[in-house]
Design a protein around this motif. Structure first.
Motif, PDB file in Angstrom:
ATOM      1  N   UNK A 247      89.847  72.338  93.996  1.00  0.00           N
ATOM      2  CA  UNK A 247      90.340  71.558  92.873  1.00  0.00           C
ATOM      3  C   UNK A 247      89.170  71.251  91.953  1.00  0.00           C
ATOM      4  N   UNK A 248      89.315  71.550  90.672  1.00  0.00           N
ATOM      5  CA  UNK A 248      88.228  71.342  89.719  1.00  0.00           C
ATOM      6  C   UNK A 248      88.674  70.400  88.615  1.00  0.00           C
ATOM      7  N   UNK A 249      87.877  69.358  88.385  1.00  0.00           N
ATOM      8  CA  UNK A 249      88.130  68.431  87.284  1.00  0.00           C
ATOM      9  C   UNK A 249      86.990  68.556  86.286  1.00  0.00           C
ATOM     10  N   UNK A 250      87.292  69.042  85.090  1.00  0.00           N
ATOM     11  CA  UNK A 250      86.290  69.124  84.029  1.00  0.00           C
ATOM     12  C   UNK A 250      86.254  67.752  83.356  1.00  0.00           C
ATOM     13  N   UNK A 251      85.169  67.013  83.589  1.00  0.00           N
ATOM     14  CA  UNK A 251      85.088  65.623  83.130  1.00  0.00           C
ATOM     15  C   UNK A 251      83.975  65.429  82.107  1.00  0.00           C
ATOM     16  N   UNK A 252      83.519  66.520  81.537  1.00  0.00           N
ATOM     17  CA  UNK A 252      82.465  66.495  80.526  1.00  0.00           C
ATOM     18  C   UNK A 252      82.285  67.910  80.039  1.00  0.00           C
ATOM     19  N   UNK A 253      81.038  68.341  79.874  1.00  0.00           N
ATOM     20  CA  UNK A 253      80.767  69.708  79.441  1.00  0.00           C
ATOM     21  C   UNK A 253      80.989  70.713  80.578  1.00  0.00           C
ATOM     22  N   UNK A 254      81.413  71.895  80.211  1.00  0.00           N
ATOM     23  CA  UNK A 254      81.535  73.004  81.162  1.00  0.00           C
ATOM     24  C   UNK A 254      81.432  74.274  80.336  1.00  0.00           C
ATOM     25  N   UNK A 255      80.210  74.807  80.238  1.00  0.00           N
ATOM     26  CA  UNK A 255      79.962  75.867  79.266  1.00  0.00           C
ATOM     27  C   UNK A 255      79.416  77.132  79.911  1.00  0.00           C
ATOM     28  N   UNK A 256      79.559  78.217  79.161  1.00  0.00           N
ATOM     29  CA  UNK A 256      79.032  79.534  79.521  1.00  0.00           C
ATOM     30  C   UNK A 256      79.539  79.967  80.899  1.00  0.00           C
ATOM     31  N   UNK A 257      78.668  80.584  81.697  1.00  0.00           N
ATOM     32  CA  UNK A 257      79.088  81.089  82.995  1.00  0.00           C
ATOM     33  C   UNK A 257      79.612  80.007  83.914  1.00  0.00           C
ATOM     34  N   UNK A 258      79.147  78.761  83.697  1.00  0.00           N
ATOM     35  CA  UNK A 258      79.627  77.656  84.525  1.00  0.00           C
ATOM     36  C   UNK A 258      81.123  77.447  84.438  1.00  0.00           C
ATOM     37  N   UNK A 259      81.756  77.943  83.367  1.00  0.00           N
ATOM     38  CA  UNK A 259      83.201  77.792  83.219  1.00  0.00           C
ATOM     39  C   UNK A 259      83.972  78.593  84.267  1.00  0.00           C
ATOM     40  N   UNK A 260      83.301  79.564  84.887  1.00  0.00           N
ATOM     41  CA  UNK A 260      84.003  80.340  85.911  1.00  0.00           C
ATOM     42  C   UNK A 260      84.203  79.545  87.195  1.00  0.00           C
ATOM     43  N   UNK A 261      83.413  78.505  87.404  1.00  0.00           N
ATOM     44  CA  UNK A 261      83.603  77.704  88.615  1.00  0.00           C
ATOM     45  C   UNK A 261      84.993  77.056  88.626  1.00  0.00           C
ATOM     46  N   UNK A 262      85.392  76.320  87.570  1.00  0.00           N
ATOM     47  CA  UNK A 262      86.783  75.835  87.569  1.00  0.00           C
ATOM     48  C   UNK A 262      87.804  76.960  87.421  1.00  0.00           C
ATOM     49  N   UNK A 263      87.469  77.990  86.633  1.00  0.00           N
ATOM     50  CA  UNK A 263      88.438  79.069  86.415  1.00  0.00           C
ATOM     51  C   UNK A 263      88.804  79.779  87.712  1.00  0.00           C
ATOM     52  N   UNK A 264      87.875  79.782  88.682  1.00  0.00           N
ATOM     53  CA  UNK A 264      88.135  80.424  89.966  1.00  0.00           C
ATOM     54  C   UNK A 264      88.647  79.435  91.007  1.00  0.00           C
ATOM     55  N   UNK A 265      88.973  78.235  90.574  1.00  0.00           N
ATOM     56  CA  UNK A 265      89.575  77.244  91.456  1.00  0.00           C
ATOM     57  C   UNK A 265      91.097  77.339  91.368  1.00  0.00           C
ATOM     58  N   UNK A 266      91.785  76.612  92.232  1.00  0.00           N
ATOM     59  CA  UNK A 266      93.243  76.688  92.268  1.00  0.00           C
ATOM     60  C   UNK A 266      93.894  75.854  91.169  1.00  0.00           C
ATOM     61  N   UNK A 267      93.291  74.712  90.862  1.00  0.00           N
ATOM     62  CA  UNK A 267      93.856  73.792  89.882  1.00  0.00           C
ATOM     63  C   UNK A 267      92.727  73.274  89.002  1.00  0.00           C
ATOM     64  N   UNK A 268      92.975  73.144  87.702  1.00  0.00           N
ATOM     65  CA  UNK A 268      91.980  72.615  86.770  1.00  0.00           C
ATOM     66  C   UNK A 268      92.558  71.396  86.061  1.00  0.00           C
ATOM     67  N   UNK A 269      91.812  70.304  86.105  1.00  0.00           N
ATOM     68  CA  UNK A 269      92.160  69.091  85.381  1.00  0.00           C
ATOM     69  C   UNK A 269      91.121  68.878  84.285  1.00  0.00           C
ATOM     70  N   UNK A 270      91.541  68.311  83.147  1.00  0.00           N
ATOM     71  CA  UNK A 270      90.616  67.991  82.068  1.00  0.00           C
ATOM     72  C   UNK A 270      90.914  66.587  81.545  1.00  0.00           C
ATOM     73  N   UNK A 271      89.913  65.988  80.925  1.00  0.00           N
ATOM     74  CA  UNK A 271      90.048  64.637  80.387  1.00  0.00           C
ATOM     75  C   UNK A 271      90.075  64.715  78.864  1.00  0.00           C
ATOM     76  N   UNK A 272      91.077  64.111  78.277  1.00  0.00           N
ATOM     77  CA  UNK A 272      91.244  64.160  76.827  1.00  0.00           C
ATOM     78  C   UNK A 272      90.066  63.480  76.125  1.00  0.00           C
ATOM     79  N   UNK A 273      89.531  64.157  75.140  1.00  0.00           N
ATOM     80  CA  UNK A 273      88.517  63.558  74.294  1.00  0.00           C
ATOM     81  C   UNK A 273      87.093  63.641  74.798  1.00  0.00           C
ATOM     82  N   UNK A 274      86.891  63.815  76.104  1.00  0.00           N
ATOM     83  CA  UNK A 274      85.519  63.832  76.630  1.00  0.00           C
ATOM     84  C   UNK A 274      85.153  65.120  77.340  1.00  0.00           C
TER      85      UNK A 274
END
Length: 538
Positions: free
Chosen positions: A165-192
């Motif tokens: 389970x991946x929660x993007x709670x701030x920046x998630x850029x470049x190759x690091x974006x594959x960590x949540x993308x390869x997870x089962x579920x992605x959560x994000x926080x509005x505005x931040x």
């Protein structure tokens, strides 16, 4: 009584308190002003209130980069979420915007390996600016560079079926974006939160297009336009609550039944007075075990044979375990036999331990190795007794055991004895140390004698003083060894998962055992893939 353990524990507490501040009060306040919780606050809110957190790698890199990389900018460990063990990886944005140092990769990979070894869910709390560019040479390339994080992501997702389970709670850029993308579920926080292969500045430079971050890769964009993410939450608190809800939905593992348990026979506070002031002096390992095991009970296996090695069955918080520990001091021999030195492994004790390990393996009993070992016995008698063959039997039995193996170093961890007692190279499930742990091929004085002994002995025989160069070299070697023997040195380099305090030893061992027991095995290496069907079979 000895103040050695208390002194080292107090020094460690001061260091840990400093490291837990991350980038410091100013950076913490800045994160709060952005409407974000800090990484530690996120972990605390994710976990069940009042439950222990087994933090892995807090001291990593603390003595590098002029102190600019506390915790290598990431928090890793095992937390209890909705009553179950969960691996947590949380980028600390107060440390260089959560960017990846070389040791950040080491910590994330170790956390993923724990999830794979234990077959327990892993939660990523992502808030990272990506690779720390001045140190990219230690981050980007190589077999154990950042790419291996995504390799482990893929193996867990496709073959091991470990929830990610991946929660993007701030920046998630470049190759690091594959960590949540390869997870089962992605959560994000509005505005931040932002997720993208390139930020607005990179897009402007590469394509000439001007776009704001929220439109390019914010929570609404990725949940309503691209479909990359699955949940958009209003703030950090709501995001963490949703994560807890998702963890609660996961199927429960089939964990072995645990018996009702009672506290140890001696309070953990007695452990502070157990180890002598001089690490070379003797103490009773049985006294240590009485303050860790349920009711202090150890059903010894061949208790009157090869007493320098203690083997036996016990429970820790109701969990059955096999105990293998080194007894220190002078061990009285049988009639007509010489005494033996505790902390040294002899041929007879190696065979005894090998047999006990094989029995635990056959019965599915986890093994705890309590290390205070100085090595294998040397000399003509030991060689004629077949110490090499017996030692190899010990090592092979330990290496091939399919049950969970947990290591606790309380004093020495030296020579091949360290290897035989499930040293890190043999992939124990967890490896802990007390503040008094001393890990090295040998003690400093022994190293001085090995290297400079001939020159020192020659001067002594000649009735002269050794040359200033020899004395200086010997003193430097002693000082270097004393630094490298410190448990904090080992923890800073990932040679141990964490340094535990005596009073926390029992609860940390129990937490590790509960996590490890969720994988029925085999516990060999970071992970074992399920058997593939034979291609072409009908």
């Amino acid at each position: 009584m000895s103040g050695r353990l208390r002194r080292l524990a107090d020094e460690l507490r001061a260091l840990e308190a400093q490291l837990r501040q991350g980038g410091g009060p100013d950076k913490i306040e800045k994160q709060h002003k952005q409407g974000k919780l800090t990484a530690r606050e996120r972990v605390e809110q994710l976990a069940d209130p009042g439950t222990p957190f087994l933090e892995i790698g807090l001291l990593i890199a603390h003595d590098r980069y002029e102190g600019q990389a506390p915790g290598a900018g990431v928090i890793t460990g095992i937390a209890i979420v909705d009553g179950r063990e969960v691996v947590v990886v949380a980028n600390d944005a107060t440390v260089k915007a959560g960017s990846w140092w070389p040791e950040t990769i080491t910590k994330i990979l170790r956390a993923q390996e724990v999830a794979m070894r234990c077959r327990i869910p892993i939660v990523y709390l992502v808030d990272s600016a990506g690779v720390n560019l001045p140190y990219q040479g230690g981050v980007f390339p190589g077999q154990y560079g950042a790419a291996r994080i995504f390799y482990y992501n893929s193996i867990m997702r496709r073959y091991l079926r470990i929830p990610q389970l991946a929660a993007v709670m701030g920046q998630c850029v470049a190759g690091g974006a594959y960590l949540p993308a390869l997870s089962d579920v992605i959560l994000m926080v509005k505005g931040t939160s932002f997720m993208g292969l390139g930020g607005p500045n990179l897009v402007k430079g590469a394509t000439g297009q001007s776009i704001d971050g929220e439109t390019l890769g914010g929570a609404i964009t990725h949940t309503e336009v691209s479909g990359v993410a699955h949940y958009a939450l209003d703030d950090d608190a709501a995001c963490l609550a949703k994560l807890r809800e998702l963890v609660a939905r996961l199927p429960r593992p089939n964990t072995p039944p645990q018996a009702a348990w009672r506290p140890p026979a001696e309070p953990p506070s007695t452990l502070y007075d157990l180890l002598p002031a001089d690490h070379r002096m003797q103490y009773d390992m049985h006294a240590l075990l009485r303050a860790v095991l349920d009711e202090g009970k150890l059903d010894e296996f061949q208790g009157n044979l090869a007493k320098e090695m203690i083997c036996g069955d016990a429970r820790i918080e109701g969990i059955p375990v096999g105990i293998i520990a080194n007894q220190r001091g002078l061990i009285k021999g049988r009639l007509g036999e010489k005494p033996r030195f505790g902390g040294i492994i002899y041929a007879e004790s190696a065979e005894k331990v090998a047999y006990f390990i094989e029995r635990c393996d056959k019965q599915g009993i986890p093994i705890i190795f309590v290390q205070d070992v100085s090595g294998f016995m040397v000399g003509p008698e030991a060689e004629h007794e077949g110490i090499i063959r017996a030692g190899a039997h010990f090592v092979e039995a330990m290496a091939c055991a399919r049950v969970p193996k947990i290591v606790l170093t309380v004093n020495h961890a030296s020579g091949a004895g360290y290897y035989a007692m499930a040293g890190q190279g043999f992939d124990p499930d967890f490896i802990f140390s007390w503040p008094t742990g001393r890990m090295a091929v040998m003690e400093g004085e022994a190293a001085v004698q090995a290297v400079h002994g001939p020159a020192l002995d020659a001067a002594k025989k000649a009735g002269t003083s050794p040359s200033p160069e020899v004395l200086e070299a010997a003193a430097t070697m002693r000082a270097d060894y004393e630094t490298q023997l410190d448990a904090r040195y080992a923890a800073a380099r990932g040679f141990v998962d964490t340094i535990v305090y005596p009073e926390d030893t029992r609860s940390m061992l129990a937490l590790a055992l509960r996590a490890a027991s969720q994988n029925p095995g085999p516990h060999l290496g970071a992970f074992v893939l399920p058997t593939m069907p034979t291609f072409g079979a009908q």
